[in-house]
Write an enzyme that holds these catalytic residues in place. Structure first.
Site, PDB file in Angstrom:
ATOM      1  N   HIS A   1       0.905  -1.151   0.000  1.00 32.35           N
ATOM      2  CA  HIS A   1       0.000   0.000   0.000  1.00 32.35           C
ATOM      3  C   HIS A   1       0.943   1.200   0.000  1.00 32.35           C
ATOM      4  O   HIS A   1       1.835   1.283   0.856  1.00 32.35           O
ATOM      5  CB  HIS A   1      -0.862  -0.015   1.273  1.00 32.35           C
ATOM      6  CG  HIS A   1      -1.885   1.085   1.363  1.00 32.35           C
ATOM      7  ND1 HIS A   1      -3.215   0.818   1.575  1.00 32.35           N
ATOM      8  CD2 HIS A   1      -1.785   2.428   1.293  1.00 32.35           C
ATOM      9  CE1 HIS A   1      -3.893   1.954   1.645  1.00 32.35           C
ATOM     10  NE2 HIS A   1      -3.036   2.953   1.474  1.00 32.35           N
ATOM     11  N   LEU A   2       0.792   2.098  -0.957  1.00 30.63           N
ATOM     12  CA  LEU A   2       1.666   3.266  -1.050  1.00 30.63           C
ATOM     13  C   LEU A   2       1.840   3.909   0.316  1.00 30.63           C
ATOM     14  O   LEU A   2       0.853   4.157   1.017  1.00 30.63           O
ATOM     15  CB  LEU A   2       1.070   4.274  -2.042  1.00 30.63           C
ATOM     16  CG  LEU A   2       1.792   5.613  -2.174  1.00 30.63           C
ATOM     17  CD1 LEU A   2       3.191   5.422  -2.730  1.00 30.63           C
ATOM     18  CD2 LEU A   2       0.988   6.546  -3.051  1.00 30.63           C
ATOM     19  N   HIS A   3       3.075   4.153   0.707  1.00 35.73           N
ATOM     20  CA  HIS A   3       3.339   4.857   1.955  1.00 35.73           C
ATOM     21  C   HIS A   3       4.644   5.628   1.862  1.00 35.73           C
ATOM     22  O   HIS A   3       5.595   5.190   1.239  1.00 35.73           O
ATOM     23  CB  HIS A   3       3.332   3.925   3.171  1.00 35.73           C
ATOM     24  CG  HIS A   3       4.270   2.768   3.094  1.00 35.73           C
ATOM     25  ND1 HIS A   3       4.026   1.659   2.300  1.00 35.73           N
ATOM     26  CD2 HIS A   3       5.439   2.531   3.725  1.00 35.73           C
ATOM     27  CE1 HIS A   3       5.008   0.784   2.456  1.00 35.73           C
ATOM     28  NE2 HIS A   3       5.893   1.292   3.298  1.00 35.73           N
ATOM     29  N   VAL A   4       4.635   6.791   2.483  1.00 34.39           N
ATOM     30  CA  VAL A   4       5.805   7.656   2.526  1.00 34.39           C
ATOM     31  C   VAL A   4       6.288   7.695   3.966  1.00 34.39           C
ATOM     32  O   VAL A   4       5.513   7.933   4.894  1.00 34.39           O
ATOM     33  CB  VAL A   4       5.467   9.079   2.027  1.00 34.39           C
ATOM     34  CG1 VAL A   4       6.676   9.997   2.162  1.00 34.39           C
ATOM     35  CG2 VAL A   4       4.981   9.036   0.578  1.00 34.39           C
TER      36      VAL A   4
END
Length: 140
Positions: free
Chosen positions: A99-102
């Site tokens: 899941h996209l995460h920064v």
């Protein structure tokens, strides 16, 4: 949450099905403490709607999502009296949760974190660098 997102840890935190130390939440992003921080105060910022990588994030949501990343980066520096931050994202390779995460990691001078976590390389010549630049440019 769609069927494909059913087992996503970050989707479960976004919906409240799983506990997370929430820092911020709105219609674009949810930010919460990383459960295994590089340094205390390490925050993950994720889009509310499930996407796996940056290339999956619709262009119409990029601005609002990265606006939240910018806000969290500023808050980490101010709130933790950090000298700066390390802001990073993986796409597929080394992405522990799909899941996209920064990552927004608070930094202090001489905190022990040294640059990137992987070896650096160099181009053999300007021609080789030009070739790599052209290959990326041509793919745009």
């Amino acid at each position: 949450m769609s069927q494909s997102d059913h087992d996503c840890l970050f989707c479960a935190i976004v919906t409240g099905e799983r506990r997370g130390h929430i820092v911020s939440a709105d219609d674009a992003a949810v930010a919460f403490l990383d459960s295994r921080p590089l340094f205390k105060g390490h925050v993950l910022v994720v889009p509310v709607r499930h996407v796996e990588t940056l290339t999956d994030l619709p262009h119409t949501r990029v601005g609002s999502f990265f606006g939240r990343v910018q806000d969290i980066t500023s808050a980490v520096e101010r709130g933790l009296q950090a000298a700066g931050t390390f802001v990073a994202m993986n796409n597929r390779v080394s992405q522990s949760v799909p899941h996209l995460h920064v990552h927004v990691v608070p930094r202090q001078r001489k905190d022990g974190l040294r640059g990137f976590f992987w070896p650096r390389t160099s181009y053999g010549s300007d021609a080789e660098a030009d070739d790599y630049a052209a290959r990326v440019r041509d793919a745009l």
